[in-house]
Design a protein around this motif. Structure first.
Motif, mmCIF file in Angstrom:
data_model
loop_
_atom_site.group_PDB
_atom_site.id
_atom_site.type_symbol
_atom_site.label_atom_id
_atom_site.label_comp_id
_atom_site.label_asym_id
_atom_site.label_seq_id
_atom_site.Cartn_x
_atom_site.Cartn_y
_atom_site.Cartn_z
ATOM 1 N N MET A 1 0.718 -1.705 -0.210
ATOM 2 C CA MET A 1 -0.084 0.556 0.159
ATOM 3 C C MET A 1 0.637 1.182 -0.195
ATOM 4 S SD MET A 1 -3.332 -0.476 2.812
ATOM 5 C CE MET A 1 -2.547 -2.344 3.221
ATOM 6 N N SER A 2 0.598 2.454 -0.756
ATOM 7 C CA SER A 2 1.003 3.635 -0.825
ATOM 8 C C SER A 2 0.522 4.274 0.747
ATOM 9 C CB SER A 2 1.259 3.971 -1.633
ATOM 10 O OG SER A 2 -0.111 4.270 -1.904
ATOM 11 N N ILE B 1 -0.513 8.031 1.616
ATOM 12 C CA ILE B 1 -1.198 8.880 0.848
ATOM 13 C C ILE B 1 -0.176 10.559 1.328
ATOM 14 C CG2 ILE B 1 -2.978 10.529 1.319
ATOM 15 C CD1 ILE B 1 -4.506 7.846 1.191
ATOM 16 N N ASP C 1 -4.018 3.638 7.062
ATOM 17 C CA ASP C 1 -3.972 3.940 5.614
ATOM 18 C C ASP C 1 -5.059 3.473 4.947
ATOM 19 O OD1 ASP C 1 -2.098 5.152 3.870
ATOM 20 O OD2 ASP C 1 -1.587 3.776 2.776
ATOM 21 N N TYR C 2 -5.508 2.522 4.611
ATOM 22 C CA TYR C 2 -6.198 1.763 3.935
ATOM 23 C C TYR C 2 -7.381 1.953 4.083
ATOM 24 C CZ TYR C 2 -8.571 -1.004 8.138
ATOM 25 O OH TYR C 2 -8.985 -0.942 9.119
ATOM 26 N N ARG D 1 -7.588 5.124 4.498
ATOM 27 C CA ARG D 1 -7.472 6.394 3.824
ATOM 28 C C ARG D 1 -7.799 6.423 2.589
ATOM 29 N NH1 ARG D 1 -2.772 10.066 6.106
ATOM 30 N NH2 ARG D 1 -3.055 9.987 8.656
ATOM 31 N N HIS D 2 -7.704 5.283 2.161
ATOM 32 C CA HIS D 2 -7.838 4.903 0.796
ATOM 33 C C HIS D 2 -8.945 4.558 0.179
ATOM 34 C CE1 HIS D 2 -3.648 4.571 -0.974
ATOM 35 N NE2 HIS D 2 -3.386 4.144 -0.117
ATOM 36 N N ARG D 3 -9.732 4.068 1.189
ATOM 37 C CA ARG D 3 -11.191 4.442 0.791
ATOM 38 C C ARG D 3 -11.879 4.810 0.953
ATOM 39 N NH1 ARG D 3 -13.195 -1.491 3.764
ATOM 40 N NH2 ARG D 3 -14.936 -1.342 2.420
ATOM 41 N N ASP E 1 -10.260 5.033 -3.539
ATOM 42 C CA ASP E 1 -9.527 3.988 -4.200
ATOM 43 C C ASP E 1 -10.126 3.140 -5.052
ATOM 44 O OD1 ASP E 1 -7.380 2.915 -5.090
ATOM 45 O OD2 ASP E 1 -5.978 3.492 -3.531
ATOM 46 N N LYS F 1 -8.778 -0.301 -3.283
ATOM 47 C CA LYS F 1 -9.854 -0.540 -1.756
ATOM 48 C C LYS F 1 -9.226 -1.632 -1.482
ATOM 49 C CE LYS F 1 -13.841 0.999 -3.408
ATOM 50 N NZ LYS F 1 -15.743 0.810 -3.724
#
Length: 127
Positions: free
Chosen positions: A1-2, A4, A102-103, A105-107, A111, A114
């Motif tokens: 995972m990158s 943010i 982080d996951y 944030r992506h959601r 993203d 996901k």
């Protein structure tokens, strides 16, 4: 995972409140599913506890209430999302700044990848 970046956080806007509510509903539903699975494991765990280890069963029983509560919150958010008419743009930066994982944030950023709910490869991860 990158990760943010803070720059990305400051410049993010979102199409609508309705979509944010929908994402929050999905996230809450995922958490309810995890809590429901934990609830299903409790009888097996309790069966293996020594007699003196059952004094805190009340706390374990609260997991049942937890998953039901999370599921109800998810349904309320989903309903609220469908009732939200105006597509008011929302600045996500203040929301994302409050999010630690982080996951998630992506959601929130919707993203398409996901990331999984921190499940990894199934191996225990100690924090």
């Amino acid at each position: 995972m990158s990760q943010i970046s803070r720059k990305q956080e400051r410049s993010v806007s979102f199409p609508s409140i309705a979509r944010i509510l929908e994402i929050l509903a999905d996230e809450t539903d995922d958490l309810a599913a995890i809590a429901e699975r934990l609830d299903a494991l409790i009888p097996e765990l309790v069966a293996h506890l020594p007699e003196h280890g059952t004094s805190d069963l009340r706390d374990l029983q609260r997991v049942d209430a937890l998953w039901q509560h999370l599921r109800d919150i998810s349904r309320v958010l989903q309903t609220l999302s469908s009732m939200t008419v105006a597509d008011v743009p929302v600045d996500l930066a203040p929301l994302i700044a409050q999010v630690r994982l982080d996951y998630f944030r992506h959601r929130l950023l919707d993203d398409p990848v996901k990331p999984a709910l921190g499940l990894g490869d199934g191996q225990p991860i100690l924090f």
